[in-house]
Enzyme design. Structure first.
Site, PDB file in Angstrom:
ATOM      1  N   HIS A 177      -7.930   0.054 -26.389  1.00  0.00           N
ATOM      2  CA  HIS A 177      -9.024   0.384 -27.292  1.00  0.00           C
ATOM      3  C   HIS A 177      -8.514   0.277 -28.725  1.00  0.00           C
ATOM      4  CE1 HIS A 177     -11.881   1.856 -24.311  1.00  0.00           C
ATOM      5  NE2 HIS A 177     -10.854   2.399 -23.692  1.00  0.00           N
TER       6      HIS A 177
ATOM      7  N   CYS B 134     -11.047  -3.566 -29.794  1.00  0.00           N
ATOM      8  CA  CYS B 134     -12.185  -3.610 -30.702  1.00  0.00           C
ATOM      9  C   CYS B 134     -11.687  -3.613 -32.147  1.00  0.00           C
ATOM     10  CB  CYS B 134     -13.092  -2.404 -30.476  1.00  0.00           C
ATOM     11  SG  CYS B 134     -13.896  -2.362 -28.866  1.00  0.00           S
TER      12      CYS B 134
END
Length: 494
Positions: free
Chosen positions: A177, A219
């Site tokens: 992430h 991301c």
């Protein structure tokens, strides 16, 4: 009858909460929905590696899965797959350093105990993977020590480091992430972009590599290098997304292709499986980094689909003229499969936003569990806790912005995106201090909340002082969250 109606109502509520957050519909969309890739000028300033000693150095690799939890299955699956790929390519185990929490293969949720797969019909990629740094040894300090080759700074783990020399080639792959300017870790603190780039500069100053390639799945991963990674370090980086968009999970339940029915989680990430499935089928002596970059870019944002992210490249782009085998080796079984400028691997019909993959798992778990079972109760609790945490973090950040800048101006300041080529923030210490101030009052940001890092960066860029931030956070969050999202339990992101 009342009990039955209650169960139905709970199921409907959970479904409504999730339906807008989980897998993105990927039926072919109209022209207005097509992602338009930005034109990128070629910056091939560096000649290709044609000299006699280009292959005389040692190949090194650092593989990092920066998450934990079964719902993050795909990150460790990516890393294990990469390890198998490099070993088949001829890299020695002693030259590959693996970071993974190692809580997936033998997790009670894993339908095939002791194994990990990275695609619906894939083989086990877990067997044989060295456990260099696992559990709490997967942390920022150990990662930096490994990259720098500093054995004395490593704490725990195998002690293996990148003990490279001036003629060596290094490949780093990080899957996790992320948020603007930050990458997740299963431990605290998280990895901040300025610190990573400082370490890469130190590695260059040591003179202990000839060239370094960095593949990054997360991301907003473009924000890790944009405005921070200069040319001249002999480092080439590609990222799964630009500085302001999500990356995508793939091989998730309900997608096509779908994981085996017993799996309730995503098996891979779109950018990661794109480069690995390409590398696994070709003679890498015939394919360059640039060719793979273009191929992965097309698969990660396929023309005619409404999903996707913009794969980016940074640093010394001229390095992309190098053949892949200089960093990954090549599998002799693929000698007859030279690179073709077309992707035989079709894009999936649907993919899942990285930040929503945990919700996919919780929903699948809830949907499949027998009525009245402990498993269904557990899944229901996980969904509600995750949704409650998201709402709390989103609302708290918005409220802090309104307190600092006013009701109308707050959202404008928090959401401002700097022009291309600029780093996220001018003062990284300010960013970290503002994050800590927020978490002291409002709880841990977690893997979801780091999406708001741009807001904290903009608070710094606007000149807000620590005392102002402390006061705003204390007003926005009058009580510190308890349970799994408390900063007292999770530590601080910065």
């Amino acid at each position: 009858m009342a009990t039955t109606m209650t169960r139905v109502s709970v199921g409907v509520v959970l479904f409504v909460l999730l339906v807008s957050l989980v897998a993105v519909s990927a039926a072919r969309s109209g022209p207005d929905d097509v992602i338009k890739l930005p034109s990128q000028a070629s910056r091939f300033f560096r000649p290709a590696e044609n000299d006699d000693d280009s292959n005389s150095g040692t190949r090194w690799a650092v593989l990092v899965a920066g998450s934990s939890g079964y719902w993050n299955y795909r990150h460790q699956a990516d890393i294990c797959h990469a390890y198998q790929l490099l070993r088949k390519g001829g890299l020695k185990e002693e030259n590959i350093v693996v970071f993974m929490y190692d809580d997936i293969a033998n997790n009670y949720e894993n339908p095939r105990p002791g194994t990990i797969i990275n695609s619906p019909h894939g083989k086990d990629v877990y067997q044989g993977v060295p456990k260099d740094y696992t559990g709490d040894d997967v942390n920022v300090d150990n990662l930096f020590a490994v990259i720098l080759g500093d054995k004395t700074a490593v704490k725990g783990g195998s002690g293996k480091v990148v003990d490279s020399g001036p003629n060596d080639h290094i490949f780093i792959f990080y899957s996790d992430h992320g948020g603007p300017g930050v990458l997740g870790m299963p431990t605290s603190p998280y990895l901040y972009a300025n610190d990573l780039n400082d370490v890469l500069k130190k590695k260059h100053a040591l003179g202990t590599y000839k060239s370094l390639v960095f593949y990054l799945e997360a991301c907003e991963s473009g924000s890790i290098f944009e405005g921070l990674l200069p040319e001249g370090l002999n480092i080439y980086a590609t990222t799964a997304s630009n500085a302001e968009e999500s990356s995508w999970g793939t091989y998730c339940p309900g997608e096509e292709p779908s994981p085996p029915p017993e799996y309730e989680t995503c098996l891979g990430d779109l950018y990661s499986v794109a480069w690995m499935e390409d590398s696994g089928m070709h003679n890498l002596q015939t394919e360059t980094l640039h060719q793979q970059y273009e191929l992965v870019k097309r698969r990660t944002a396929p023309v005619g689909y409404s999903y996707g992210s913009h794969v980016m490249q940074y640093g010394d782009v001229g390095i992309s003229k190098d053949n892949l085998d200089l960093y990954m080796g090549t599998n002799p079984a693929n000698d007859n499969f030279t690179f073709a400028d077309a992707n035989s691997l079709k894009p999936p019909s649907r993919v899942t936003n990285q930040r929503d993959a945990d919700l996919v798992h919780f929903w699948e778990k809830y949907r499949k569990a027998p009525e009245g079972s402990a498993r269904k109760t557990e899944a229901q609790k996980q969904v509600l806790e995750a949704m409650s945490h998201r709402l709390h973090i989103d609302n708290s950040v918005i409220l802090v912005g309104k307190i600092l800048f006013g009701i109308s101006r707050g959202p404008e300041v928090l959401n401002k995106v700097r022009s291309a080529g600029q780093p996220l923030v001018d003062d990284w210490n300010c960013l970290k201090n503002q994050v800590r101030a927020f978490e002291r009052h409002c709880g841990s940001l977690s893997q979801y909340g780091i999406k708001h890092m741009r807001s904290f960066a903009n608070i710094c860029n606007a000149g807000i002082q620590m005392e102002q931030m402390e006061e705003a956070a204390s007003q926005a969050c009058t009580t510190l969250p308890t349970g799994p999202w408390s900063s007292l339990n999770r530590g601080f992101s910065a």
